[in-house]
Scaffold this motif. Sequence first.
Motif, PDB file in Angstrom:
ATOM      1  N   LEU A 285      26.931  39.404  -6.018  1.00 19.49           N
ATOM      2  CA  LEU A 285      25.638  38.994  -6.117  1.00 19.49           C
ATOM      3  C   LEU A 285      24.771  40.221  -6.214  1.00 19.49           C
ATOM      4  CD1 LEU A 285      25.523  36.531  -2.992  1.00 19.49           C
ATOM      5  CD2 LEU A 285      25.679  35.960  -5.605  1.00 19.49           C
ATOM      6  N   ALA A 286      25.282  41.563  -6.090  1.00 16.61           N
ATOM      7  CA  ALA A 286      24.413  42.516  -6.498  1.00 16.61           C
ATOM      8  C   ALA A 286      24.636  43.042  -7.693  1.00 16.61           C
ATOM      9  CB  ALA A 286      24.454  43.513  -5.268  1.00 16.61           C
ATOM     10  N   VAL A 287      26.024  43.556  -8.190  1.00 13.97           N
ATOM     11  CA  VAL A 287      26.370  44.190  -9.236  1.00 13.97           C
ATOM     12  C   VAL A 287      26.246  43.269 -10.441  1.00 13.97           C
ATOM     13  CG1 VAL A 287      27.887  45.560 -10.479  1.00 13.97           C
ATOM     14  CG2 VAL A 287      27.632  45.712  -8.024  1.00 13.97           C
ATOM     15  N   GLY A 288      26.793  41.906 -10.404  1.00 11.49           N
ATOM     16  CA  GLY A 288      26.589  41.064 -11.305  1.00 11.49           C
ATOM     17  C   GLY A 288      25.154  40.977 -12.181  1.00 11.49           C
ATOM     18  N   PRO A 289      24.302  40.973 -11.287  1.00 14.89           N
ATOM     19  CA  PRO A 289      22.890  40.588 -12.001  1.00 14.89           C
ATOM     20  C   PRO A 289      22.442  41.871 -12.800  1.00 14.89           C
ATOM     21  CG  PRO A 289      22.695  39.670  -9.942  1.00 14.89           C
ATOM     22  CD  PRO A 289      24.316  40.322  -9.853  1.00 14.89           C
ATOM     23  N   ILE A 290      22.752  43.054 -12.265  1.00 13.35           N
ATOM     24  CA  ILE A 290      22.429  44.319 -12.735  1.00 13.35           C
ATOM     25  C   ILE A 290      23.193  44.509 -14.064  1.00 13.35           C
ATOM     26  CG2 ILE A 290      22.655  46.904 -12.670  1.00 13.35           C
ATOM     27  CD1 ILE A 290      22.611  46.435  -9.738  1.00 13.35           C
ATOM     28  N   ALA A 291      24.520  44.201 -14.032  1.00 14.29           N
ATOM     29  CA  ALA A 291      25.232  44.145 -15.274  1.00 14.29           C
ATOM     30  C   ALA A 291      24.802  43.194 -16.379  1.00 14.29           C
ATOM     31  CB  ALA A 291      26.902  43.659 -14.943  1.00 14.29           C
TER      32      ALA A 291
ATOM     33  N   GLY B 216      22.427  46.658  -4.061  1.00 10.89           N
ATOM     34  CA  GLY B 216      23.750  46.838  -4.274  1.00 10.89           C
ATOM     35  C   GLY B 216      23.989  48.085  -3.407  1.00 10.89           C
ATOM     36  N   VAL B 217      23.472  48.659  -2.743  1.00  8.64           N
ATOM     37  CA  VAL B 217      23.893  49.923  -1.605  1.00  8.64           C
ATOM     38  C   VAL B 217      24.840  48.969  -0.725  1.00  8.64           C
ATOM     39  CG1 VAL B 217      23.051  51.346   0.045  1.00  8.64           C
ATOM     40  CG2 VAL B 217      21.833  51.320  -2.048  1.00  8.64           C
ATOM     41  N   ALA B 218      24.499  47.715  -0.538  1.00 11.60           N
ATOM     42  CA  ALA B 218      25.377  47.127   0.363  1.00 11.60           C
ATOM     43  C   ALA B 218      27.026  47.072   0.288  1.00 11.60           C
ATOM     44  CB  ALA B 218      25.166  45.670   0.806  1.00 11.60           C
ATOM     45  N   VAL B 219      26.986  47.295  -1.312  1.00 18.45           N
ATOM     46  CA  VAL B 219      28.618  47.069  -1.897  1.00 18.45           C
ATOM     47  C   VAL B 219      29.602  48.287  -1.377  1.00 18.45           C
ATOM     48  CG1 VAL B 219      30.198  47.079  -4.078  1.00 18.45           C
ATOM     49  CG2 VAL B 219      27.961  45.536  -3.838  1.00 18.45           C
ATOM     50  N   PRO B 220      29.034  49.533  -1.719  1.00 16.58           N
ATOM     51  CA  PRO B 220      30.024  50.638  -1.005  1.00 16.58           C
ATOM     52  C   PRO B 220      29.907  50.646   0.381  1.00 16.58           C
ATOM     53  CG  PRO B 220      27.724  51.657  -2.395  1.00 16.58           C
ATOM     54  CD  PRO B 220      27.779  50.039  -2.583  1.00 16.58           C
ATOM     55  N   VAL B 221      28.741  50.332   1.211  1.00 14.50           N
ATOM     56  CA  VAL B 221      28.894  50.438   2.685  1.00 14.50           C
ATOM     57  C   VAL B 221      29.875  49.372   3.140  1.00 14.50           C
ATOM     58  CG1 VAL B 221      27.523  49.909   4.750  1.00 14.50           C
ATOM     59  CG2 VAL B 221      26.403  51.119   2.788  1.00 14.50           C
ATOM     60  N   LEU B 222      29.767  48.279   2.735  1.00 14.72           N
ATOM     61  CA  LEU B 222      30.984  47.180   3.085  1.00 14.72           C
ATOM     62  C   LEU B 222      32.263  47.756   2.529  1.00 14.72           C
ATOM     63  CD1 LEU B 222      28.663  44.108   2.464  1.00 14.72           C
ATOM     64  CD2 LEU B 222      29.643  44.600   4.554  1.00 14.72           C
ATOM     65  N   GLY B 223      32.494  48.351   1.365  1.00 16.23           N
ATOM     66  CA  GLY B 223      33.724  48.901   1.005  1.00 16.23           C
ATOM     67  C   GLY B 223      34.285  49.598   1.475  1.00 16.23           C
ATOM     68  N   PHE B 224      33.418  50.603   2.064  1.00 14.47           N
ATOM     69  CA  PHE B 224      33.920  51.801   3.252  1.00 14.47           C
ATOM     70  C   PHE B 224      34.502  51.192   4.732  1.00 14.47           C
ATOM     71  CE2 PHE B 224      31.730  55.187   0.553  1.00 14.47           C
ATOM     72  CZ  PHE B 224      32.754  56.154   0.850  1.00 14.47           C
TER      73      PHE B 224
END
Length: 143
Positions: free
Chosen positions: A15-21, A59-67
Amino acid sequence: MSAILLSAHVIAAILAVGPIAVAASMFPRYARALHGPDAEARPAASVLHRICRAYATVGVAVPVLGFATAASMGVLTDAWVLVSIALTAAAAVVLIAAVLPAQRAALDGATVTTLAMTAGIFNLLWVIVTVLMIVRPGSSTGV
C-alpha cells in the motif's frame, strides 16, 4: 506475533511502495508534456508528485515493520535480510535525493532528463528486495 508483523509489513509495502512506484513511473510522461500544449499535464504531474511525497512518509512503516518482523523471526542478522535493509536504504536515498527533487524541479519549470532513470532505479531496487524476501537465499526456509 511474527505472522501479524509479517502481514502488516507486506500490506504496508504493497500500500505504500506500490503507489510510489506507479506514480514515479508515470511522472516523466507528464513532466515532458509540461513544456508543451497539454493542459492536463500540470495537474496530473502535481498529483503524481503529491502521491510520491505522501506515500514516502507513510512508507517509513515498511522498514520499521520489517525490522520488527525480522527480529521476531530471529533472522535480523541473516545475509538476505541485511542485503534487503541496504537496498531499502538505497531506494529511500534515490527517492529522497533524486526522484522527489527532480519532480519538484520539473514542476517548477526545469527540464529534467533523469526522471525516468531514477524512477526505474527506485523500482528496480524494490523488485530486488521483493525477490530477496520471497527467495531468502541462504535461509533454511528459503526456496
